[in-house]
Design a protein around this motif. Structure first.
Motif, PDB file in Angstrom:
ATOM      1  N   ILE A  43      47.650  39.879  56.602  1.00  0.00           N
ATOM      2  CA  ILE A  43      47.375  39.318  57.925  1.00  0.00           C
ATOM      3  C   ILE A  43      48.663  38.856  58.589  1.00  0.00           C
ATOM      4  CG2 ILE A  43      46.277  37.397  59.161  1.00  0.00           C
ATOM      5  CD1 ILE A  43      44.368  39.616  58.386  1.00  0.00           C
ATOM      6  N   PHE A  44      49.506  38.154  57.839  1.00  0.00           N
ATOM      7  CA  PHE A  44      50.780  37.677  58.369  1.00  0.00           C
ATOM      8  C   PHE A  44      51.613  38.831  58.910  1.00  0.00           C
ATOM      9  CE2 PHE A  44      55.303  36.677  57.550  1.00  0.00           C
ATOM     10  CZ  PHE A  44      55.450  35.584  58.388  1.00  0.00           C
ATOM     11  N   LYS A  45      51.681  39.907  58.137  1.00  0.00           N
ATOM     12  CA  LYS A  45      52.459  41.077  58.544  1.00  0.00           C
ATOM     13  C   LYS A  45      51.939  41.651  59.857  1.00  0.00           C
ATOM     14  CE  LYS A  45      53.961  45.560  56.711  1.00  0.00           C
ATOM     15  NZ  LYS A  45      53.918  46.462  55.521  1.00  0.00           N
ATOM     16  N   LYS A  46      50.630  41.720  59.987  1.00  0.00           N
ATOM     17  CA  LYS A  46      50.021  42.251  61.201  1.00  0.00           C
ATOM     18  C   LYS A  46      50.294  41.346  62.397  1.00  0.00           C
ATOM     19  CE  LYS A  46      45.514  43.794  62.951  1.00  0.00           C
ATOM     20  NZ  LYS A  46      44.077  43.963  62.601  1.00  0.00           N
ATOM     21  N   LEU A  47      50.207  40.039  62.211  1.00  0.00           N
ATOM     22  CA  LEU A  47      50.401  39.093  63.302  1.00  0.00           C
ATOM     23  C   LEU A  47      51.856  39.062  63.770  1.00  0.00           C
ATOM     24  CD1 LEU A  47      48.221  36.126  62.001  1.00  0.00           C
ATOM     25  CD2 LEU A  47      47.676  37.654  63.907  1.00  0.00           C
ATOM     26  N   VAL A  48      52.786  39.113  62.827  1.00  0.00           N
ATOM     27  CA  VAL A  48      54.207  39.036  63.174  1.00  0.00           C
ATOM     28  C   VAL A  48      54.630  40.222  64.031  1.00  0.00           C
ATOM     29  CG1 VAL A  48      56.539  39.168  62.184  1.00  0.00           C
ATOM     30  CG2 VAL A  48      54.880  37.557  61.259  1.00  0.00           C
ATOM     31  N   LYS A  49      53.977  41.359  63.825  1.00  0.00           N
ATOM     32  CA  LYS A  49      54.311  42.537  64.637  1.00  0.00           C
ATOM     33  C   LYS A  49      54.035  42.310  66.119  1.00  0.00           C
ATOM     34  CE  LYS A  49      53.786  46.164  61.129  1.00  0.00           C
ATOM     35  NZ  LYS A  49      53.039  47.384  60.726  1.00  0.00           N
ATOM     36  N   GLY A  50      53.142  41.370  66.426  1.00  0.00           N
ATOM     37  CA  GLY A  50      52.811  41.084  67.821  1.00  0.00           C
ATOM     38  C   GLY A  50      53.695  40.045  68.469  1.00  0.00           C
ATOM     39  N   ILE A  51      54.709  39.567  67.733  1.00  0.00           N
ATOM     40  CA  ILE A  51      55.624  38.557  68.261  1.00  0.00           C
ATOM     41  C   ILE A  51      57.027  39.143  68.333  1.00  0.00           C
ATOM     42  CG2 ILE A  51      56.579  36.241  67.939  1.00  0.00           C
ATOM     43  CD1 ILE A  51      54.186  35.606  66.175  1.00  0.00           C
ATOM     44  N   GLU A  52      57.714  38.880  69.417  1.00  0.00           N
ATOM     45  CA  GLU A  52      59.083  39.371  69.565  1.00  0.00           C
ATOM     46  C   GLU A  52      60.039  38.379  68.896  1.00  0.00           C
ATOM     47  OE1 GLU A  52      60.102  40.306  73.572  1.00  0.00           O
ATOM     48  OE2 GLU A  52      58.373  41.609  73.890  1.00  0.00           O
ATOM     49  N   LEU A  53      60.357  38.634  67.647  1.00  0.00           N
ATOM     50  CA  LEU A  53      61.250  37.745  66.908  1.00  0.00           C
ATOM     51  C   LEU A  53      62.696  38.232  67.048  1.00  0.00           C
ATOM     52  CD1 LEU A  53      59.269  37.179  63.584  1.00  0.00           C
ATOM     53  CD2 LEU A  53      59.330  35.733  65.619  1.00  0.00           C
ATOM     54  N   PRO A  54      63.594  37.364  67.482  1.00  0.00           N
ATOM     55  CA  PRO A  54      64.998  37.780  67.618  1.00  0.00           C
ATOM     56  C   PRO A  54      65.632  38.020  66.250  1.00  0.00           C
ATOM     57  CG  PRO A  54      64.749  35.420  68.032  1.00  0.00           C
ATOM     58  CD  PRO A  54      63.368  35.977  67.928  1.00  0.00           C
ATOM     59  N   GLU A  55      66.473  39.027  66.159  1.00  0.00           N
ATOM     60  CA  GLU A  55      67.108  39.375  64.882  1.00  0.00           C
ATOM     61  C   GLU A  55      67.992  38.252  64.359  1.00  0.00           C
ATOM     62  OE1 GLU A  55      69.153  43.063  65.055  1.00  0.00           O
ATOM     63  OE2 GLU A  55      67.357  44.252  65.486  1.00  0.00           O
ATOM     64  N   THR A  56      68.502  37.423  65.253  1.00  0.00           N
ATOM     65  CA  THR A  56      69.359  36.304  64.840  1.00  0.00           C
ATOM     66  C   THR A  56      68.627  34.977  65.042  1.00  0.00           C
ATOM     67  OG1 THR A  56      70.351  36.242  67.058  1.00  0.00           O
ATOM     68  CG2 THR A  56      71.474  37.550  65.379  1.00  0.00           C
ATOM     69  N   GLY A  57      67.305  35.003  64.947  1.00  0.00           N
ATOM     70  CA  GLY A  57      66.502  33.823  65.234  1.00  0.00           C
ATOM     71  C   GLY A  57      66.562  32.748  64.164  1.00  0.00           C
ATOM     72  N   ASN A  58      65.891  31.635  64.482  1.00  0.00           N
ATOM     73  CA  ASN A  58      65.851  30.452  63.639  1.00  0.00           C
ATOM     74  C   ASN A  58      64.380  30.184  63.335  1.00  0.00           C
ATOM     75  OD1 ASN A  58      67.117  28.373  62.307  1.00  0.00           O
ATOM     76  ND2 ASN A  58      67.267  27.038  64.091  1.00  0.00           N
ATOM     77  N   PHE A  59      63.951  30.402  62.078  1.00  0.00           N
ATOM     78  CA  PHE A  59      62.526  30.376  61.741  1.00  0.00           C
ATOM     79  C   PHE A  59      62.235  29.333  60.662  1.00  0.00           C
ATOM     80  CE2 PHE A  59      63.419  35.121  62.321  1.00  0.00           C
ATOM     81  CZ  PHE A  59      63.275  35.045  63.707  1.00  0.00           C
ATOM     82  N   LEU A  60      61.027  28.805  60.685  1.00  0.00           N
ATOM     83  CA  LEU A  60      60.601  27.817  59.696  1.00  0.00           C
ATOM     84  C   LEU A  60      59.297  28.227  59.037  1.00  0.00           C
ATOM     85  CD1 LEU A  60      60.634  25.063  58.235  1.00  0.00           C
ATOM     86  CD2 LEU A  60      59.545  24.079  60.284  1.00  0.00           C
ATOM     87  N   ASP A  61      59.325  28.323  57.709  1.00  0.00           N
ATOM     88  CA  ASP A  61      58.138  28.537  56.881  1.00  0.00           C
ATOM     89  C   ASP A  61      57.662  27.151  56.451  1.00  0.00           C
ATOM     90  OD1 ASP A  61      56.207  29.202  55.063  1.00  0.00           O
ATOM     91  OD2 ASP A  61      57.485  30.448  53.798  1.00  0.00           O
ATOM     92  N   LEU A  62      56.651  26.641  57.126  1.00  0.00           N
ATOM     93  CA  LEU A  62      56.182  25.267  56.935  1.00  0.00           C
ATOM     94  C   LEU A  62      55.114  25.220  55.838  1.00  0.00           C
ATOM     95  CD1 LEU A  62      56.167  22.314  57.909  1.00  0.00           C
ATOM     96  CD2 LEU A  62      54.502  22.979  59.653  1.00  0.00           C
ATOM     97  N   GLY A  63      55.437  24.535  54.732  1.00  0.00           N
ATOM     98  CA  GLY A  63      54.561  24.570  53.564  1.00  0.00           C
ATOM     99  C   GLY A  63      54.794  25.866  52.806  1.00  0.00           C
ATOM    100  N   THR A  64      56.030  26.127  52.466  1.00  0.00           N
ATOM    101  CA  THR A  64      56.446  27.437  51.966  1.00  0.00           C
ATOM    102  C   THR A  64      55.836  27.809  50.622  1.00  0.00           C
ATOM    103  OG1 THR A  64      58.380  28.866  51.633  1.00  0.00           O
ATOM    104  CG2 THR A  64      58.532  26.617  50.793  1.00  0.00           C
ATOM    105  N   GLY A  65      55.392  26.815  49.821  1.00  0.00           N
ATOM    106  CA  GLY A  65      54.855  27.144  48.502  1.00  0.00           C
ATOM    107  C   GLY A  65      55.921  27.795  47.644  1.00  0.00           C
ATOM    108  N   TYR A  66      55.665  29.026  47.211  1.00  0.00           N
ATOM    109  CA  TYR A  66      56.650  29.749  46.393  1.00  0.00           C
ATOM    110  C   TYR A  66      57.559  30.649  47.214  1.00  0.00           C
ATOM    111  CZ  TYR A  66      54.210  27.986  42.315  1.00  0.00           C
ATOM    112  OH  TYR A  66      53.666  27.160  41.365  1.00  0.00           O
ATOM    113  N   GLY A  67      57.552  30.465  48.533  1.00  0.00           N
ATOM    114  CA  GLY A  67      58.569  31.065  49.378  1.00  0.00           C
ATOM    115  C   GLY A  67      58.442  32.547  49.678  1.00  0.00           C
ATOM    116  N   GLU A  68      57.281  33.141  49.400  1.00  0.00           N
ATOM    117  CA  GLU A  68      57.171  34.592  49.560  1.00  0.00           C
ATOM    118  C   GLU A  68      57.348  35.045  51.016  1.00  0.00           C
ATOM    119  OE1 GLU A  68      57.360  36.646  47.334  1.00  0.00           O
ATOM    120  OE2 GLU A  68      56.472  35.922  45.483  1.00  0.00           O
ATOM    121  N   TYR A  69      56.819  34.270  51.959  1.00  0.00           N
ATOM    122  CA  TYR A  69      56.955  34.657  53.372  1.00  0.00           C
ATOM    123  C   TYR A  69      58.402  34.488  53.837  1.00  0.00           C
ATOM    124  CZ  TYR A  69      51.907  34.230  53.084  1.00  0.00           C
ATOM    125  OH  TYR A  69      50.593  34.356  52.698  1.00  0.00           O
TER     126      TYR A  69
END
Length: 267
Positions: A43-69
Motif C-alpha cells: 500500500i505504501f508503495k502505491k501511495l508514494v507513487k501519487g506524491i511528487e517527492l523531490p530527489e533531494t528531499g527531507n523525509f520523516l518515517d514517524l514510528g519507524t519500528g524496524y526501519g524498513e520504509y
C-alpha cells in the motif's frame, strides 16, 4: 523511483540474526516473512507513487519500528535525507545496526518524540500503522503540520475501526486480546480520519480503503500457518503474498480493514 522492501530484516530480526546463512537462503527463497508488514508496504508503495517527492528531499518515517520504509526510501532516493524516528530504544538500535550493515549513508535515527526534535521544513512525513497505538488526543497531527514545509505531505495509514474477518474469530483470540491492549487509537473510519486532517489544517488530497477480503484471507492464512510452526509458515507465506497482490488489483474503494489519508500543508 522503485521501492523495494525487506532489506533490513536479516539484520533487525533476532531469529534471522542467529542464523545468517539460513536467513540468506530463506530470504532468497521466500522473501520478506512478516505478511502484515509486507501487505502494508504494498500500500505504501502505491501511495508514494501519487506524491511528487523531490530527489533531494527531507523525509520523516514517524514510528519507524524496524526501519524498513526508511531503508526503502533511502535506497530509492540516495540524494534525499531520511529521518527514522521511534521512541523505542531497542527498535532504534536495530535500525542503526541495519544502517551500518548495509552501509546506508542518508538515514539519521532519532529516539525522541517529534515535538522535541529540531526537524523543520520537511517535504514528507509518513506513519504506517502507528497511530492506532496512540490515544487520539495524543496523536501528533499538529506537530507534524508544524514540521512540514508549505506544500509538504503527511501520510497516515491505520487499521479502520470496524474489522471484518473470514475464519471464526475464536481462532484469533490471542491476537484480539493483544489488539484490545495495544490499539487504543483504532477509533477512525475513513471519513473520521479525513476530517481529523481537515481540522488540523491540511488539505486532503487522497483518502482510501485498503485490505479487502483477499488481503484479509491472506493474513488469516499466514497467521494460522505460523501458529502451526515453521512448516506451516513456509507453506502459507507464498499463498498469502499472492492473495495480497490479487487484492490490490481487484479491491474497490468502498470498504476495507485499513484506511489511509494523505494531507498537504497549504502553500
Amino acid at each position: 523511483m522503485e521501492l523495494t522492501f525487506g532489506q533490513g530484516q536479516v539484520f533487525t530480526s533476532e531469529r534471522l540474526n542467529k542464523y545468517p546463512i539460513l536467513a540468506s537462503i530463506f530470504r532468497k527463497t521466500f522473501g520478506y516473512s512478516n505478511v502484515g508488514n509486507y501487505a502494508r508496504f504494498t500500500i505504501f508503495k502505491k501511495l508514494v507513487k501519487g506524491i511528487e517527492l523531490p530527489e533531494t528531499g527531507n523525509f520523516l518515517d514517524l514510528g519507524t519500528g524496524y526501519g524498513e520504509y526508511a531503508l526503502s526510501l533511502a535506497s530509492a532516493l540516495p540524494k534525499a535525507k531520511i529521518h527514522a524516528l521511534d521512541i523505542d530504544q531497542s527498535r532504534i538500535n536495530a535500525v542503526q545496526s541495519a544502517i551500518e550493515s548495509l552501509t546506508v549513508e542518508n538515514i539519521k535515527t532519532h529516539r525522541i518524540k517529534i515535538e522535541y526534535t529540531d526537524l523543520e521544513m520537511l517535504d514528507f512525513i509518513f506513519t504506517i500503522d502507528v497511530f492506532e497505538h496512540i490515544a487520539p488526543e495524543e496523536m501528533p497531527f499538529s506537530e507534524c503540520y508544524k514540521k512540514l514545509k508549505p506544500g509538504g505531505y503527511f501520510l497516515v495509514k491505520i487499521p479502520s475501526k470496524i474489522q471484518r474477518t473470514i475464519f471464526p474469530e475464536r481462532l484469533f483470540e490471542e491476537h484480539h486480546e493483544w489488539l484490545e491492549d495495544e490499539h487504543i487509537g483504532q477509533v477512525y473510519e475513513l471519513e473520521g480520519l479525513s476530517q481529523r486532517f481537515k481540522d488540523e489544517g491540511f488539505n486532503v488530497i487522497h483518502a482510501s480503503y485498503s485490505d479487502g477480503w483477499l488481503s484479509r484471507l491472506g493474513w488469516e492464512t499466514a497467521y494460522l500457518g505460523k501458529k502451526i510452526g515453521i512448516l506451516g509458515q513456509l507453506i502459507t507465506l507464498p499463498l498469502a503474498k499472492i492473495m495480497i497482490h490479487l487484492d490490490r488489483i481487484i479491491h474497490h474503494n468502498k470498504w476495507g480493514n485499513a484506511i489511509q489519508v494523505i494531507g498537504q500543508k497549504p502553500l
